[in-house]
Design an enzyme around this catalytic site. Sequence first.
Site, short mmCIF file in Angstrom:
data_model
loop_
_atom_site.label_atom_id
_atom_site.label_comp_id
_atom_site.label_asym_id
_atom_site.label_seq_id
_atom_site.Cartn_x
_atom_site.Cartn_y
_atom_site.Cartn_z
N ASP A 181 31.64 30.43 33.01
CA ASP A 181 31.20 30.63 31.62
C ASP A 181 31.95 29.62 30.77
O ASP A 181 32.81 28.90 31.27
CB ASP A 181 31.50 32.07 31.17
N GLU B 194 35.58 36.34 44.61
CA GLU B 194 36.35 35.11 44.84
C GLU B 194 36.94 35.11 46.24
O GLU B 194 36.96 34.09 46.93
CB GLU B 194 37.46 35.01 43.79
N1 ADE Z 1 37.73 33.97 33.79
C1 ADE Z 1 36.43 33.59 33.79
N2 ADE Z 1 35.97 33.45 32.54
C2 ADE Z 1 37.00 33.75 31.71
C3 ADE Z 1 37.15 33.83 30.32
N3 ADE Z 1 36.12 33.55 29.50
N4 ADE Z 1 38.35 34.20 29.81
C4 ADE Z 1 39.38 34.49 30.64
N5 ADE Z 1 39.29 34.46 31.96
C5 ADE Z 1 38.12 34.10 32.50
#
Ligand code: ADE
Length: 265
Positions: free
Chosen positions: A233, A17
């Site tokens: 995600d 990032e």
């Molecule tokens: N950052 C990126 N994906 C995430 C997730 N599924 N849960 C918590 N933080 C995240």
Amino acid sequence: MSDQNAPLAVICAMAEEKSALKEHMSFMETHDLLGRTVTIGRLDGHDVVVAESGVGKVASAVTAALLAREFGCRGLVVSGVAGGLDPNLHIGDTIIAHSLVQHDYGHLHDTALTPFRPGIPPLGEHRRDYSFDLPPDLAGRLTRVAEEIALPDLPRDLLSPDAPTAHRRPDGLARRVLMGRILSGDQFINSETVRRRLHRDFAAQAVEMEGAAVAQVGALLGLPVVVVRCLSDLAGSESHLDFQRFVAAVAPGAAIVLRRIIREL
Ligand code: ADE
């Protein structure tokens, strides 16, 4: 944000990032802050101090407080990736937070957690002001800018028909940038049941592990906090696979959005 000559602090939890932002910085020098490498420089003409905080609420809150005090920052920004909660969103879409909530702070009963404002004892009358919200004028300006941002398509090989997550972003669908509520907690969400519950209970678009903790620091110090998150995600049962597959490809999306909104901060 107040003194326009002071730098903005930018907090990234992870190296992917931070490097998405560093690529666009000039006049860079580095500084050690209790073991964190802080990159001091300019981003599109704006003074910034950028740090990789490490993951989670404590790591990011400590980093935010240190940056604010050490560099006299005029505002705090969190840039990076998140898991999507809203089923209408896709990997690669980006959320700018108008509202931030620590979804794991509160009073835990047998079956549910009643959220409270972080910092106050989670007992007694339910405190409804558990979210940290952007001032309406800043939220309005960011909404207008967000509507005009176009993000490049994700690399085709990540979306190929044999990729496990290909069905999640329909072919040709433009990546969206929108304002929303982002949740933060000290948990990586990898469950469709939890994703559904968080989306239903908090009416939130995305979940990550730092933004609302930095918002708590901002509230204490009287500094505005802006969180920009691109979805790596969808927080469901495949989120651990999606995160690894997409994190490097989507992190630049948050950097693009931050570069477009920085003049509003
Ligand atoms: N950052 C990126 N994906 C995430 C997730 N599924 N849960 C918590 N933080 C995240």
